[in-house]
Design a protein around this motif. Structure first.
Motif, PDB file in Angstrom:
ATOM      1  N   ARG A 186       0.829  -1.217   0.000  1.00  0.00           N
ATOM      2  CA  ARG A 186       0.000   0.000   0.000  1.00  0.00           C
ATOM      3  C   ARG A 186       0.858   1.260   0.000  1.00  0.00           C
ATOM      4  NH1 ARG A 186      -4.642  -2.068   4.093  1.00  0.00           N
ATOM      5  NH2 ARG A 186      -5.805  -3.227   2.534  1.00  0.00           N
ATOM      6  N   MET A 187       1.893   1.263   0.839  1.00  0.00           N
ATOM      7  CA  MET A 187       2.769   2.429   0.914  1.00  0.00           C
ATOM      8  C   MET A 187       3.480   2.649  -0.428  1.00  0.00           C
ATOM      9  SD  MET A 187       5.858   3.282   3.613  1.00  0.00           S
ATOM     10  CE  MET A 187       5.091   2.238   4.813  1.00  0.00           C
ATOM     11  N   GLY A 188       3.936   1.570  -1.033  1.00  0.00           N
ATOM     12  CA  GLY A 188       4.624   1.682  -2.319  1.00  0.00           C
ATOM     13  C   GLY A 188       3.718   2.217  -3.410  1.00  0.00           C
ATOM     14  N   ARG A 189       2.495   1.702  -3.475  1.00  0.00           N
ATOM     15  CA  ARG A 189       1.543   2.197  -4.488  1.00  0.00           C
ATOM     16  C   ARG A 189       1.253   3.678  -4.288  1.00  0.00           C
ATOM     17  NH1 ARG A 189      -2.061  -1.033  -7.515  1.00  0.00           N
ATOM     18  NH2 ARG A 189      -3.583   0.554  -6.979  1.00  0.00           N
ATOM     19  N   GLU A 190       1.117   4.079  -3.031  1.00  0.00           N
ATOM     20  CA  GLU A 190       0.874   5.494  -2.714  1.00  0.00           C
ATOM     21  C   GLU A 190       2.054   6.356  -3.168  1.00  0.00           C
ATOM     22  OE1 GLU A 190       0.851   7.808   1.437  1.00  0.00           O
ATOM     23  OE2 GLU A 190      -0.723   6.272   1.270  1.00  0.00           O
ATOM     24  N   GLN A 191       3.268   5.874  -2.960  1.00  0.00           N
ATOM     25  CA  GLN A 191       4.465   6.634  -3.351  1.00  0.00           C
ATOM     26  C   GLN A 191       4.609   6.711  -4.871  1.00  0.00           C
ATOM     27  OE1 GLN A 191       6.101   8.468  -1.122  1.00  0.00           O
ATOM     28  NE2 GLN A 191       4.572   7.625   0.272  1.00  0.00           N
ATOM     29  N   VAL A 192       4.284   5.627  -5.578  1.00  0.00           N
ATOM     30  CA  VAL A 192       4.338   5.652  -7.049  1.00  0.00           C
ATOM     31  C   VAL A 192       3.330   6.673  -7.572  1.00  0.00           C
ATOM     32  CG1 VAL A 192       3.838   4.320  -9.141  1.00  0.00           C
ATOM     33  CG2 VAL A 192       5.255   3.317  -7.341  1.00  0.00           C
ATOM     34  N   ARG A 193       2.121   6.633  -7.025  1.00  0.00           N
ATOM     35  CA  ARG A 193       1.091   7.603  -7.438  1.00  0.00           C
ATOM     36  C   ARG A 193       1.558   9.034  -7.135  1.00  0.00           C
ATOM     37  NH1 ARG A 193      -2.879   4.869  -5.972  1.00  0.00           N
ATOM     38  NH2 ARG A 193      -2.763   5.305  -3.741  1.00  0.00           N
ATOM     39  N   GLY A 194       2.116   9.234  -5.938  1.00  0.00           N
ATOM     40  CA  GLY A 194       2.625  10.552  -5.573  1.00  0.00           C
ATOM     41  C   GLY A 194       3.755  11.013  -6.478  1.00  0.00           C
ATOM     42  N   ALA A 195       4.635  10.089  -6.856  1.00  0.00           N
ATOM     43  CA  ALA A 195       5.746  10.442  -7.753  1.00  0.00           C
ATOM     44  C   ALA A 195       5.211  10.884  -9.112  1.00  0.00           C
ATOM     45  CB  ALA A 195       6.706   9.265  -7.903  1.00  0.00           C
ATOM     46  N   HIS A 196       4.210  10.170  -9.644  1.00  0.00           N
ATOM     47  CA  HIS A 196       3.611  10.573 -10.926  1.00  0.00           C
ATOM     48  C   HIS A 196       3.044  11.996 -10.830  1.00  0.00           C
ATOM     49  CE1 HIS A 196       3.895   7.048 -13.480  1.00  0.00           C
ATOM     50  NE2 HIS A 196       3.430   6.258 -12.511  1.00  0.00           N
ATOM     51  N   GLU A 197       2.311  12.262  -9.757  1.00  0.00           N
ATOM     52  CA  GLU A 197       1.710  13.591  -9.579  1.00  0.00           C
ATOM     53  C   GLU A 197       2.779  14.670  -9.433  1.00  0.00           C
ATOM     54  OE1 GLU A 197      -0.783  13.020  -6.164  1.00  0.00           O
ATOM     55  OE2 GLU A 197      -2.218  11.768  -7.275  1.00  0.00           O
ATOM     56  N   THR A 198       3.823  14.367  -8.687  1.00  0.00           N
ATOM     57  CA  THR A 198       4.891  15.345  -8.467  1.00  0.00           C
ATOM     58  C   THR A 198       5.645  15.620  -9.762  1.00  0.00           C
ATOM     59  OG1 THR A 198       5.091  14.597  -6.181  1.00  0.00           O
ATOM     60  CG2 THR A 198       6.923  15.884  -7.071  1.00  0.00           C
ATOM     61  N   ILE A 199       5.908  14.582 -10.537  1.00  0.00           N
ATOM     62  CA  ILE A 199       6.580  14.760 -11.830  1.00  0.00           C
ATOM     63  C   ILE A 199       5.740  15.657 -12.734  1.00  0.00           C
ATOM     64  CG2 ILE A 199       7.241  13.572 -13.969  1.00  0.00           C
ATOM     65  CD1 ILE A 199       8.210  11.249 -12.123  1.00  0.00           C
ATOM     66  N   ASP A 200       4.432  15.415 -12.760  1.00  0.00           N
ATOM     67  CA  ASP A 200       3.543  16.271 -13.572  1.00  0.00           C
ATOM     68  C   ASP A 200       3.641  17.728 -13.134  1.00  0.00           C
ATOM     69  OD1 ASP A 200       2.672  14.118 -15.075  1.00  0.00           O
ATOM     70  OD2 ASP A 200       0.792  13.873 -13.947  1.00  0.00           O
ATOM     71  N   ARG A 201       3.640  17.964 -11.826  1.00  0.00           N
ATOM     72  CA  ARG A 201       3.757  19.355 -11.345  1.00  0.00           C
ATOM     73  C   ARG A 201       5.113  19.944 -11.718  1.00  0.00           C
ATOM     74  NH1 ARG A 201       1.493  17.113  -6.683  1.00  0.00           N
ATOM     75  NH2 ARG A 201       3.485  17.287  -5.572  1.00  0.00           N
ATOM     76  N   LEU A 202       6.190  19.159 -11.568  1.00  0.00           N
ATOM     77  CA  LEU A 202       7.532  19.668 -11.883  1.00  0.00           C
ATOM     78  C   LEU A 202       7.691  19.976 -13.371  1.00  0.00           C
ATOM     79  CD1 LEU A 202       9.743  17.458  -9.559  1.00  0.00           C
ATOM     80  CD2 LEU A 202       9.659  19.961  -9.572  1.00  0.00           C
ATOM     81  N   ARG A 203       7.002  19.253 -14.208  1.00  0.00           N
ATOM     82  CA  ARG A 203       7.082  19.527 -15.651  1.00  0.00           C
ATOM     83  C   ARG A 203       6.395  20.846 -16.008  1.00  0.00           C
ATOM     84  NH1 ARG A 203       9.802  15.750 -18.248  1.00  0.00           N
ATOM     85  NH2 ARG A 203       9.557  13.547 -17.767  1.00  0.00           N
ATOM     86  N   HIS A 204       5.464  21.284 -15.168  1.00  0.00           N
ATOM     87  CA  HIS A 204       4.755  22.545 -15.427  1.00  0.00           C
ATOM     88  C   HIS A 204       5.325  23.720 -14.661  1.00  0.00           C
ATOM     89  CE1 HIS A 204       1.930  19.584 -16.966  1.00  0.00           C
ATOM     90  NE2 HIS A 204       1.459  20.560 -17.712  1.00  0.00           N
ATOM     91  N   HIS A 205       5.814  23.443 -13.443  1.00  0.00           N
ATOM     92  CA  HIS A 205       6.352  24.525 -12.618  1.00  0.00           C
ATOM     93  C   HIS A 205       7.330  23.926 -11.618  1.00  0.00           C
ATOM     94  CE1 HIS A 205       6.567  28.375 -10.601  1.00  0.00           C
ATOM     95  NE2 HIS A 205       6.297  27.773  -9.450  1.00  0.00           N
ATOM     96  N   ARG A 206       8.542  24.360 -11.689  1.00  0.00           N
ATOM     97  CA  ARG A 206       9.611  23.803 -10.855  1.00  0.00           C
ATOM     98  C   ARG A 206       9.634  24.493  -9.494  1.00  0.00           C
ATOM     99  NH1 ARG A 206      15.830  23.601 -12.966  1.00  0.00           N
ATOM    100  NH2 ARG A 206      16.710  22.505 -11.178  1.00  0.00           N
ATOM    101  N   THR A 207       9.537  23.688  -8.430  1.00  0.00           N
ATOM    102  CA  THR A 207       9.630  24.226  -7.079  1.00  0.00           C
ATOM    103  C   THR A 207      10.550  23.339  -6.238  1.00  0.00           C
ATOM    104  OG1 THR A 207       7.762  22.959  -6.213  1.00  0.00           O
ATOM    105  CG2 THR A 207       7.262  25.128  -7.172  1.00  0.00           C
ATOM    106  N   VAL A 208      11.160  23.936  -5.249  1.00  0.00           N
ATOM    107  CA  VAL A 208      12.010  23.183  -4.322  1.00  0.00           C
ATOM    108  C   VAL A 208      11.162  22.169  -3.569  1.00  0.00           C
ATOM    109  CG1 VAL A 208      13.505  23.336  -2.286  1.00  0.00           C
ATOM    110  CG2 VAL A 208      13.664  25.073  -4.061  1.00  0.00           C
ATOM    111  N   SER A 209       9.966  22.574  -3.160  1.00  0.00           N
ATOM    112  CA  SER A 209       9.131  21.655  -2.382  1.00  0.00           C
ATOM    113  C   SER A 209       8.730  20.437  -3.211  1.00  0.00           C
ATOM    114  CB  SER A 209       7.908  22.356  -1.802  1.00  0.00           C
ATOM    115  OG  SER A 209       7.142  22.954  -2.809  1.00  0.00           O
TER     116      SER A 209
END
Length: 163
Positions: A74-97
């Motif tokens: 469960r934790m791994g699936r949550e992290q994979v999903r979070g990584a996909h979402e974070t990558i999408d955000r980073l491709r549109h706007h780069r932030t340190v957070s």
């Protein structure tokens, strides 16, 4: 999770505002895109490896190991999903957070892999898959840490300039 990363970032900035400047150069957009591409190529392999420990498909393991697999699945699936979402955000706007959030996703995936590798009933093929992913993920995670520290160093310099 993002609140934790914002807090960590603020803590670093407050601690570093009086310290030395960072000597590393900030990652270029091309470098960041390469890093994001590498991470995106690894995520389906993480998903595949996680499916191997899906407790609903693994009836030949003990209850105790099944619980370890369930939690880490469960934790791994949550992290994979979070990584996909974070990558999408980073491709549109780069932030340190978001860079820190992606690093946190990868770090947690490596912790999941470590727990699975250490489980006594893990098959050798499962262990091999997770060891491979830990090895491939580590340089990406390390580069993100370096980038975050560089960006915090830049914030530190701007704090020093305003004194």
């Amino acid at each position: 999770m993002v609140n934790r990363q914002v807090w960590i970032t603020l803590l670093f900035v407050s601690v570093l505002c009086g310290g030395a400047q960072s000597a590393a150069a900030q990652m270029s957009e091309n470098e960041l895109n390469h890093l994001l591409d590498t991470t995106e190529r690894l995520l389906p392999r993480w998903e595949l490896a996680l499916r191997q420990i899906d407790p609903s498909k693994n009836s030949s393991i003990s209850y105790q190991v099944g619980k370890v697999f369930e939690i880490n699945y469960r934790m791994g699936r949550e992290q994979v999903r979070g990584a996909h979402e974070t990558i999408d955000r980073l491709r549109h706007h780069r932030t340190v957070s978001d860079e820190l959030a992606l690093r946190d996703n990868l770090w947690t995936l490596r912790e999941v892999a470590s727990a699975v590798v250490d489980a006594p009933e893990s098959s050798s093929s499962v262990v091999d898959d997770f060891v491979y992913l830990m090895r491939e993920t580590s340089p990406v995670e390390n580069r993100l840490v370096s980038e975050v520290m560089t960006r915090i160093g830049e914030l530190e310099s701007s704090c020093g300039a305003s004194k």
